[in-house]
Design an enzyme around this catalytic site. Structure first.
Site, PDB file in Angstrom:
ATOM      1  N   HIS A  13     -81.698 -12.005  39.574  1.00  0.00           N
ATOM      2  CA  HIS A  13     -82.339 -11.330  38.442  1.00  0.00           C
ATOM      3  C   HIS A  13     -82.713  -9.882  38.738  1.00  0.00           C
ATOM      4  O   HIS A  13     -82.630  -9.023  37.865  1.00  0.00           O
ATOM      5  CB  HIS A  13     -83.575 -12.122  37.996  1.00  0.00           C
ATOM      6  CG  HIS A  13     -84.511 -12.414  39.119  1.00  0.00           C
ATOM      7  ND1 HIS A  13     -84.284 -13.441  40.015  1.00  0.00           N
ATOM      8  CD2 HIS A  13     -85.649 -11.816  39.521  1.00  0.00           C
ATOM      9  CE1 HIS A  13     -85.253 -13.466  40.908  1.00  0.00           C
ATOM     10  NE2 HIS A  13     -86.094 -12.487  40.636  1.00  0.00           N
ATOM     11  N   HIS A 102     -66.366  -1.128  62.019  1.00  0.00           N
ATOM     12  CA  HIS A 102     -66.737  -1.811  63.260  1.00  0.00           C
ATOM     13  C   HIS A 102     -66.921  -3.316  63.097  1.00  0.00           C
ATOM     14  O   HIS A 102     -66.754  -4.061  64.066  1.00  0.00           O
ATOM     15  CB  HIS A 102     -68.031  -1.229  63.827  1.00  0.00           C
ATOM     16  CG  HIS A 102     -67.903   0.208  64.215  1.00  0.00           C
ATOM     17  ND1 HIS A 102     -68.958   0.907  64.750  1.00  0.00           N
ATOM     18  CD2 HIS A 102     -66.872   1.088  64.150  1.00  0.00           C
ATOM     19  CE1 HIS A 102     -68.581   2.153  64.993  1.00  0.00           C
ATOM     20  NE2 HIS A 102     -67.310   2.281  64.629  1.00  0.00           N
ATOM     21  N   ARG A 136     -61.727  -2.837  70.358  1.00  0.00           N
ATOM     22  CA  ARG A 136     -62.944  -3.364  70.984  1.00  0.00           C
ATOM     23  C   ARG A 136     -63.847  -4.056  69.961  1.00  0.00           C
ATOM     24  O   ARG A 136     -64.585  -4.977  70.298  1.00  0.00           O
ATOM     25  CB  ARG A 136     -63.692  -2.256  71.716  1.00  0.00           C
ATOM     26  CG  ARG A 136     -64.366  -1.248  70.822  1.00  0.00           C
ATOM     27  CD  ARG A 136     -65.116  -0.183  71.648  1.00  0.00           C
ATOM     28  NE  ARG A 136     -66.044   0.558  70.840  1.00  0.00           N
ATOM     29  CZ  ARG A 136     -65.774   1.695  70.203  1.00  0.00           C
ATOM     30  NH1 ARG A 136     -64.560   2.221  70.295  1.00  0.00           N
ATOM     31  NH2 ARG A 136     -66.692   2.296  69.493  1.00  0.00           N
TER      32      ARG A 136
END
EC number: 5.3.1.-
Length: 145
Positions: A13, A102, A136
């Protein structure tokens, strides 16, 4: 900006008015938006609306979602209960960019009472157009899956 053909929008809401503006914005950019949120400002339970978006993404019916509540915190907690979901509460361009680059986030969460309305569309654009960098970052994501 046609990075995604379908974007799911859901809200409780507190997020109804902002969600409506966001849907209009995305549709003007020729994105298909599926609205599975509330259609008014009457009180509802945010976990129910977070689950709708989570389920659709897990089923691969849509690649990305946007959740909106008052602060976004509850939506973040509810959405991130699934290991297939990476929901990110974003407040600015940097958090939106890093969420995607990332963390490969697949749900953008916004707080209707905490976001700066002057930059909300910029945040959405950044989230939708930023690509996951992998490398990575992928190794790290595998550790939390």
């Amino acid at each position: 900006m046609k990075t995604y053909n379908i974007v799911i929008a859901s809200d409780d809401h507190s997020g109804y008015e902002l969600k409506s503006e966001i849907i209009n914005y995305l549709e003007q950019k020729s994105l298909k938006v599926y609205d599975c949120g509330t259609n008014n400002t009457q009180t509802v339970d945010y976990p129910d609306y977070a689950k709708k978006v989570v389920d659709i993404i897990i089923e691969k019916s849509a690649p990305i979602g946007i959740l909106i509540s008052d602060t976004g915190i509850g939506m973040s907690i509810a959405a991130n209960r699934s290991s297939e979901i990476r929901a990110a509460l974003c407040h600015n361009m940097l958090t939106a960019e890093n969420a995607k680059a990332h963390n490969d986030a697949n749900i953008l969460i916004l707080g209707a009472k905490t976001i700066d309305y002057k930059i909300v569309f910029d945040i959405i654009d950044k989230f939708l157009t930023t690509k996951f960098e992998g490398g990575r970052h992928n190794v790290r994501l595998l550790k939390i899956k």
